[in-house]
Design a protein around this motif. Structure first.
Motif, mmCIF file in Angstrom:
data_model
loop_
_atom_site.group_PDB
_atom_site.id
_atom_site.type_symbol
_atom_site.label_atom_id
_atom_site.label_comp_id
_atom_site.label_asym_id
_atom_site.label_seq_id
_atom_site.Cartn_x
_atom_site.Cartn_y
_atom_site.Cartn_z
ATOM 1 N N ASP A 48 0.923 -1.204 0.024
ATOM 2 C CA ASP A 48 0.106 0.045 -0.020
ATOM 3 C C ASP A 48 0.773 1.071 -0.050
ATOM 4 O OD1 ASP A 48 -2.301 -1.473 -0.150
ATOM 5 O OD2 ASP A 48 -2.348 -1.307 2.241
ATOM 6 N N ALA A 49 2.217 1.083 0.250
ATOM 7 C CA ALA A 49 3.081 2.384 0.145
ATOM 8 C C ALA A 49 3.279 3.082 -1.201
ATOM 9 C CB ALA A 49 4.524 1.979 0.980
ATOM 10 N N LYS A 50 3.453 4.122 -1.001
ATOM 11 C CA LYS A 50 3.794 4.814 -2.439
ATOM 12 C C LYS A 50 5.168 5.319 -2.219
ATOM 13 C CE LYS A 50 -0.659 6.956 -3.221
ATOM 14 N NZ LYS A 50 -1.345 8.368 -3.266
ATOM 15 N N VAL A 51 5.954 4.691 -3.029
ATOM 16 C CA VAL A 51 7.425 4.796 -2.844
ATOM 17 C C VAL A 51 8.204 5.737 -4.116
ATOM 18 C CG1 VAL A 51 9.523 3.416 -2.904
ATOM 19 C CG2 VAL A 51 7.526 2.520 -1.536
ATOM 20 N N HIS A 52 9.138 6.374 -3.623
ATOM 21 C CA HIS A 52 9.777 7.477 -4.743
ATOM 22 C C HIS A 52 11.153 7.122 -4.482
ATOM 23 C CE1 HIS A 52 10.349 10.254 -7.703
ATOM 24 N NE2 HIS A 52 11.240 10.953 -6.794
ATOM 25 N N TYR A 53 11.945 6.773 -5.356
ATOM 26 C CA TYR A 53 13.590 6.834 -5.149
ATOM 27 C C TYR A 53 14.081 8.205 -5.935
ATOM 28 C CZ TYR A 53 13.942 2.315 -3.472
ATOM 29 O OH TYR A 53 13.963 1.078 -2.704
ATOM 30 N N LEU A 54 15.293 8.641 -5.277
ATOM 31 C CA LEU A 54 15.772 9.788 -6.054
ATOM 32 C C LEU A 54 17.377 9.752 -5.997
ATOM 33 C CD1 LEU A 54 15.367 12.484 -7.723
ATOM 34 C CD2 LEU A 54 15.524 13.685 -5.477
ATOM 35 N N GLN A 55 18.011 9.600 -6.950
ATOM 36 C CA GLN A 55 19.587 9.339 -6.877
ATOM 37 C C GLN A 55 20.117 10.767 -6.854
ATOM 38 O OE1 GLN A 55 20.140 5.584 -6.817
ATOM 39 N NE2 GLN A 55 22.005 6.829 -6.989
ATOM 40 N N SER A 56 21.405 10.873 -5.996
ATOM 41 C CA SER A 56 22.196 12.163 -6.070
ATOM 42 C C SER A 56 22.948 12.485 -7.445
ATOM 43 C CB SER A 56 23.233 12.124 -5.141
ATOM 44 O OG SER A 56 24.195 10.869 -5.372
ATOM 45 N N SER A 57 23.321 13.480 -7.555
ATOM 46 C CA SER A 57 23.630 13.868 -9.222
ATOM 47 C C SER A 57 25.035 13.023 -9.171
ATOM 48 C CB SER A 57 24.261 15.460 -9.032
ATOM 49 O OG SER A 57 25.163 15.611 -8.197
ATOM 50 N N ALA A 58 25.621 12.606 -8.391
ATOM 51 C CA ALA A 58 26.946 11.877 -8.470
ATOM 52 C C ALA A 58 26.784 10.129 -8.325
ATOM 53 C CB ALA A 58 28.453 12.149 -7.667
ATOM 54 N N ASN A 59 25.365 9.916 -8.106
ATOM 55 C CA ASN A 59 25.062 8.610 -7.915
ATOM 56 C C ASN A 59 25.529 7.792 -6.759
ATOM 57 O OD1 ASN A 59 23.285 8.432 -10.115
ATOM 58 N ND2 ASN A 59 24.746 7.739 -11.416
ATOM 59 N N LYS A 60 26.013 8.767 -5.784
ATOM 60 C CA LYS A 60 26.863 8.057 -4.375
ATOM 61 C C LYS A 60 25.674 7.546 -3.621
ATOM 62 C CE LYS A 60 30.474 8.705 -1.384
ATOM 63 N NZ LYS A 60 31.577 9.405 -1.062
ATOM 64 N N TYR A 61 24.521 8.537 -3.422
ATOM 65 C CA TYR A 61 23.507 8.437 -2.465
ATOM 66 C C TYR A 61 22.273 8.328 -3.332
ATOM 67 C CZ TYR A 61 27.188 9.675 0.815
ATOM 68 O OH TYR A 61 28.104 9.671 1.608
ATOM 69 N N GLN A 62 21.190 7.701 -2.544
ATOM 70 C CA GLN A 62 19.982 7.692 -2.803
ATOM 71 C C GLN A 62 18.991 8.165 -1.760
ATOM 72 O OE1 GLN A 62 19.932 3.034 -3.714
ATOM 73 N NE2 GLN A 62 18.305 3.943 -4.434
ATOM 74 N N SER A 63 17.737 8.672 -2.236
ATOM 75 C CA SER A 63 16.786 8.893 -0.925
ATOM 76 C C SER A 63 15.676 8.277 -1.568
ATOM 77 C CB SER A 63 16.430 10.540 -0.984
ATOM 78 O OG SER A 63 15.771 10.736 -2.032
ATOM 79 N N LEU A 64 14.911 7.681 -0.277
ATOM 80 C CA LEU A 64 13.802 6.926 -0.521
ATOM 81 C C LEU A 64 12.645 7.642 0.239
ATOM 82 C CD1 LEU A 64 12.099 4.447 -1.363
ATOM 83 C CD2 LEU A 64 13.168 3.268 0.755
ATOM 84 N N THR A 65 11.501 7.792 -0.457
ATOM 85 C CA THR A 65 10.398 8.523 0.140
ATOM 86 C C THR A 65 9.335 7.613 0.229
ATOM 87 O OG1 THR A 65 11.223 10.504 -0.529
ATOM 88 C CG2 THR A 65 8.899 10.590 0.009
ATOM 89 N N VAL A 66 8.681 7.493 1.452
ATOM 90 C CA VAL A 66 7.686 6.355 1.503
ATOM 91 C C VAL A 66 6.262 7.210 2.033
ATOM 92 C CG1 VAL A 66 6.885 4.125 2.360
ATOM 93 C CG2 VAL A 66 9.031 4.313 1.776
ATOM 94 N N ASP A 67 5.270 7.326 1.306
ATOM 95 C CA ASP A 67 4.239 7.732 1.842
ATOM 96 C C ASP A 67 2.915 6.577 2.099
ATOM 97 O OD1 ASP A 67 4.592 10.576 1.691
ATOM 98 O OD2 ASP A 67 4.212 10.428 -0.490
ATOM 99 N N ILE A 68 2.681 6.540 3.559
ATOM 100 C CA ILE A 68 1.831 5.322 3.767
ATOM 101 C C ILE A 68 0.753 5.767 4.781
ATOM 102 C CG2 ILE A 68 3.458 4.139 5.424
ATOM 103 C CD1 ILE A 68 2.427 1.522 4.373
ATOM 104 N N GLU A 69 -0.365 5.258 5.020
ATOM 105 C CA GLU A 69 -1.365 5.263 5.994
ATOM 106 C C GLU A 69 -0.836 4.703 7.057
ATOM 107 O OE1 GLU A 69 -5.929 4.669 7.160
ATOM 108 O OE2 GLU A 69 -5.371 6.043 5.485
ATOM 109 N N MET A 70 -0.525 5.354 8.271
ATOM 110 C CA MET A 70 -0.199 4.697 9.576
ATOM 111 C C MET A 70 -1.287 4.579 10.614
ATOM 112 S SD MET A 70 2.752 3.705 8.942
ATOM 113 C CE MET A 70 3.677 3.232 10.426
#
Length: 92
Positions: A48-70
């Motif tokens: 049920d989670a809405k998930v979104h990934y974003l890579q850093s410009s150098a591809n060294k890091y990534q972020s993961l955003t999760v929207d979900i009803e808790m």
């Protein structure tokens, strides 16, 4: 350890004060690019989670955003406690 407990208690109090429950909550995790770690974190939430990934410009890091009803603020805190067990994981 006492600071960690105080931080969780403070967050718990604010979640109860400023939100109605159940509520959609946004988690954000930042970590060195590791697809297995991203998948592990995603599995904490289910389909049920809405998930979104974003890579850093150098591809060294990534972020993961999760929207979900808790259901409760305690459920939110449980996720943060799981994340605290992973070295190098930044949680916002």
């Amino acid at each position: 350890m006492a600071e960690e407990v105080d931080a969780y208690k403070s967050l718990l109090d604010r979640l109860y004060q400023y939100s109605q429950w159940p509520s959609v909550y946004r988690f954000k995790f930042i970590f060195k690019t590791d697809h297995q770690l991203g998948a592990k974190i995603e599995n904490w939430f289910g389909s049920d989670a809405k998930v979104h990934y974003l890579q850093s410009s150098a591809n060294k890091y990534q972020s993961l955003t999760v929207d979900i009803e808790m259901a409760t603020p305690e459920d939110v805190i449980a996720i943060y406690k799981r994340g605290a067990e992973i070295d190098g994981l930044v949680m916002l």
